[in-house]
Enzyme design. Structure first.
Site, PDB file in Angstrom:
ATOM      1  N   GLY A   5       0.845  -1.184   0.000  1.00 49.08           N
ATOM      2  CA  GLY A   5       0.000   0.000   0.000  1.00 49.08           C
ATOM      3  C   GLY A   5       0.882   1.236   0.000  1.00 49.08           C
ATOM      4  N   ALA A   7       2.186   2.938   2.374  1.00 54.06           N
ATOM      5  CA  ALA A   7       3.326   2.897   3.297  1.00 54.06           C
ATOM      6  C   ALA A   7       4.437   1.991   2.777  1.00 54.06           C
ATOM      7  CB  ALA A   7       2.866   2.440   4.678  1.00 54.06           C
ATOM      8  N   SER A  34      -5.325  -2.032   0.757  1.00 56.16           N
ATOM      9  CA  SER A  34      -6.399  -1.095   1.091  1.00 56.16           C
ATOM     10  C   SER A  34      -6.245   0.265   0.426  1.00 56.16           C
ATOM     11  CB  SER A  34      -6.459  -0.917   2.619  1.00 56.16           C
ATOM     12  OG  SER A  34      -6.819  -2.121   3.249  1.00 56.16           O
ATOM     13  N   GLY A  40     -11.981   9.049  -0.528  1.00 56.42           N
ATOM     14  CA  GLY A  40     -12.079  10.461  -0.168  1.00 56.42           C
ATOM     15  C   GLY A  40     -10.868  11.285  -0.532  1.00 56.42           C
ATOM     16  N   GLY A  41      -9.698  10.921  -0.030  1.00 51.13           N
ATOM     17  CA  GLY A  41      -8.513  11.693  -0.371  1.00 51.13           C
ATOM     18  C   GLY A  41      -7.445  11.638   0.694  1.00 51.13           C
ATOM     19  N   GLU A 106     -14.065  17.233   4.575  1.00 46.29           N
ATOM     20  CA  GLU A 106     -14.684  16.028   5.108  1.00 46.29           C
ATOM     21  C   GLU A 106     -14.940  16.209   6.599  1.00 46.29           C
ATOM     22  OE1 GLU A 106     -12.359  12.606   4.096  1.00 46.29           O
ATOM     23  OE2 GLU A 106     -12.680  12.841   1.953  1.00 46.29           O
ATOM     24  N   ASP A 215      -2.461 -10.013   9.371  1.00 47.47           N
ATOM     25  CA  ASP A 215      -1.279 -10.876   9.356  1.00 47.47           C
ATOM     26  C   ASP A 215      -0.063 -10.234  10.025  1.00 47.47           C
ATOM     27  OD1 ASP A 215      -2.837 -12.629   7.731  1.00 47.47           O
ATOM     28  OD2 ASP A 215      -2.257 -11.466   5.969  1.00 47.47           O
ATOM     29  N   HIS A 236     -17.224   2.964   9.514  1.00 45.13           N
ATOM     30  CA  HIS A 236     -17.609   4.034   8.594  1.00 45.13           C
ATOM     31  C   HIS A 236     -19.121   4.202   8.639  1.00 45.13           C
ATOM     32  CE1 HIS A 236     -17.930   6.542   5.052  1.00 45.13           C
ATOM     33  NE2 HIS A 236     -16.616   6.634   5.017  1.00 45.13           N
ATOM     34  N   ARG A 285     -16.502  10.716  12.651  1.00 45.89           N
ATOM     35  CA  ARG A 285     -17.154   9.487  12.196  1.00 45.89           C
ATOM     36  C   ARG A 285     -17.808   8.687  13.309  1.00 45.89           C
ATOM     37  NH1 ARG A 285     -12.840   7.408   7.582  1.00 45.89           N
ATOM     38  NH2 ARG A 285     -13.483   8.917   5.998  1.00 45.89           N
ATOM     39  N   HIS A 346     -14.381  -0.123   9.129  1.00 45.09           N
ATOM     40  CA  HIS A 346     -13.647   0.602   8.090  1.00 45.09           C
ATOM     41  C   HIS A 346     -12.154   0.727   8.375  1.00 45.09           C
ATOM     42  CE1 HIS A 346     -12.912   3.295   4.788  1.00 45.09           C
ATOM     43  NE2 HIS A 346     -12.621   4.324   5.564  1.00 45.09           N
ATOM     44  N   ARG A 381      -9.848   8.144  14.143  1.00 41.70           N
ATOM     45  CA  ARG A 381      -9.113   8.739  13.029  1.00 41.70           C
ATOM     46  C   ARG A 381      -9.893   9.882  12.397  1.00 41.70           C
ATOM     47  NH1 ARG A 381      -8.995   7.775   7.208  1.00 41.70           N
ATOM     48  NH2 ARG A 381     -10.754   6.358   7.505  1.00 41.70           N
ATOM     49  N   SER A 386      -5.350   8.908   7.135  1.00 39.15           N
ATOM     50  CA  SER A 386      -4.665   7.606   7.085  1.00 39.15           C
ATOM     51  C   SER A 386      -3.649   7.539   5.957  1.00 39.15           C
ATOM     52  CB  SER A 386      -5.683   6.474   6.957  1.00 39.15           C
ATOM     53  OG  SER A 386      -6.565   6.712   5.880  1.00 39.15           O
TER      54      SER A 386
END
Length: 544
Positions: A5, A7, A34, A40-41, A106, A215, A236, A285, A346, A381, A386
């Site tokens: 991903g 990261a 993911s 969203g952004g 958001e 994992d 979410h 959220r 989420h 969060r 993220s």
């Protein structure tokens, strides 16, 4: 590097630029995980009228008192430059009329600071750009990619004089579709960075892909690493409701839709969020998710509706093409129909406890992205933080690894066998584990339900000793189910221990927040496999 991903890809590219040889292991293909699903952004103070301090303040509010302020400051101050670097690497963010990165708003943000791409395909565009960079250097002898590989465990050296975990010296892995179903190989390295994503499949339904089986988190626990904030799970608020029997990965309807003016109404057509929070539909959220669950209970419904019908249809279709197309597949037009939604799992705010450069408390083990607990998110969060967290802290971890390797601080050591129990859960136990997680540490929790979940999880049989008749052979489904079981067990234990409500952790029997819980709840496995919980300061190394 384990994971591909934002990261994992960022860390691999940054580390290779510093010289060390990099092995990147991913569970599927490079463009998986993911990140590609992030609609969203990515949040950053890019507007001259915005400031890192304002972003910091919004993040701290969302985190409900449990953010590490030092980690948040790193995030918001380094974030804008890292996002611009992403654009320089080829990520095509949407632009405004002046040619600047277009920004939206958001939930929880006091201003427009969310950069997006393809309207609602930000993660996919970021992944595309980073994967293209990796593909461009595939033939570089300094970087190797192994796809379709499930990392089973972390290899460690001999324990230290204090009996603590030995240093990391590599991983064991299974390459799916190659060799035998139980085939295990090893890759040795002086440092390992986990970027394996979240715990989505712990629950029966989630916005996470099927690969998200915890994992890396489970492997870190087994290697002796400390995890923290495990109880804080973000559900979410607006996931497409496809019926009571829907399972697996469900499509979310991005918070950005509410950022552009969509409203929440119940099944009687009543808008309810203005009575709940000053930010109404743009409240944090957890506030929105809890409000929806309560409204569903009050109306006897199993969903509410998202209403965009008052917005310009052409704008809605152009701004959210991916969501619009996905909804059309279900016979729903985002601009002209009420969209049935309900909360679903989420994001996981907890993970492997790290410092400001991604180090865990096991020598040589790093973590970044959703698998890590940097302290940025606290109890909840803030929307679109993220991707930024994965980007910023992956760079920091890569820089630290490169510096320590150059200084000879990460020597290669030989792996040794670790003590402790071993066993596998049968793949057939996965639905049972998921039901227990949903009933115990779900959206709304009680001590009684958590006790039932804990007892149920403890009763899941494992091979070889506890239940010799269990049909479980070493193979992918069993390894994943075992990881889900271990993660669900720790999540349930920490949710039971925290007797208050805060952010993504809501206890109906303890509905108020308590000052005594302004601490981080840390967990680790002892050498015999028992779980030990401790209260830790919000900033590692700084007493509360």
């Amino acid at each position: 590097m384990v994971g591909s991903g934002i990261a994992g890809l960022t860390a691999a590219l940054a580390l290779r630029a510093r010289g060390p040889r990099v092995l990147l292991i991913t569970k599927s293909v490079l463009a998986s995980g993911s990140t590609i699903w992030a609609q969203g952004g990515i949040a950053a103070a890019l507007d001259p009228r915005d400031t890192p301090d304002a972003h910091l303040a919004d993040t701290l509010v969302a985190g409900a008192g449990l953010c590490d302020p030092a980690a948040v400051e790193v995030l918001v101050t380094e974030g804008p430059a890292r996002v611009r670097e992403l654009a320089g690497l080829g990520a095509a963010f949407d632009l405004d009329a002046a040619g600047e990165i277009s920004l939206t708003r958001e939930g929880g943000h006091g201003t427009r600071r969310i950069a997006h791409a393809g309207g609602d395909a930000t993660g996919a565009e970021i992944s595309r750009a980073l994967v293209a960079r990796i593909e461009a250097v595939r033939n570089d002898p300094g970087i190797e990619v192994i796809e379709h590989a499930l990392v089973l465990d972390l290899l460690t050296g001999a324990p230290g004089p204090d009996g603590g975990p030995g240093p990391i010296c590599g991983v064991t892995l299974h390459v799916m579709g190659a060799g035998s179903r139980d085939g295990v190989g090893a890759a040795l390295a002086p440092a390992v960075l986990l970027a394996t994503g979240g715990i989505g499949q712990v629950y029966p339904s989630s916005t996470n892909p099927s690969l998200a089986t915890g994992d890396g988190l489970a492997a870190a626990l087994r290697a002796g690493a400390t995890v923290a904030d495990m109880e804080f799970v973000q559900f979410h608020p607006t996931v497409l409701w496809l019926g009571a029997g829907a399972k697996g990965q469900l499509p979310l309807v991005s918070e950005a839709v509410r950022g552009e003016g969509a409203l929440l109404v119940d099944t009687d057509g009543v808008r309810f969020m203005p009575d709940i929070h000053p930010l109404a539909e743009l409240a944090p959220r957890d506030v929105v998710a809890h409000a929806i669950v309560r409204r569903m209970a009050a109306t006897g419904a199993d969903h509410v509706y998202l209403d965009c019908r008052h917005l310009d249809a052409d704008f809605v279709h152009e701004r959210f093409p991916t969501i619009h197309a996905r909804l059309l597949a279900e016979g729903i037009d985002l601009a002209s129909d009420l969209v049935p939604v309900a909360p679903a799992h989420h994001f996981h705010s907890g993970g492997v406890l790290t410092d400001l450069v991604g180090r865990s408390d096991v020598p040589g083990l790093y973590a970044a992205g959703e698998v890590a607990c940097t302290g940025v998110h606290g109890a909840n969060r803030l929307a679109s933080n993220s991707l930024l967290e994965g980007l910023v802290f992956a760079h920091r971890a890569a820089d630290d690894v490169a510096t320590r390797l150059a200084a000879g601080e990460l020597p290669r050591v030989e792996p040794v066998e670790r003590s402790g129990p071993a066993g596998l859960c049968a793949a057939a136990a996965r639905p049972r584990i998921q039901r227990l997680a949903q009933k115990g540490p779900g959206v709304i929790r009680t001590g009684a339900d958590l006790d039932v979940a804990a007892a149920g999880l403890a009763g899941v049989p494992t091979t070889p000793d506890a239940a010799p008749g269990v049909v479980a052979s070493p193979q992918t489904a069993e390894w994943e189910t075992t990881n889900l079981h271990q993660v669900a067990s720790v999540l349930t234990a920490t949710a039971s221990a925290r007797t208050e409500s805060r952010g993504g952790h809501y206890r109906e029997d303890h509905p108020a927040a308590a000052d005594a819980w302004l601490v981080r709840l840390a967990a680790r496995l002892d050498p015999d496999g028992g779980l030990a919980l401790t209260r830790a300061p919000l900033t590692p190394g700084v007493e509360a």
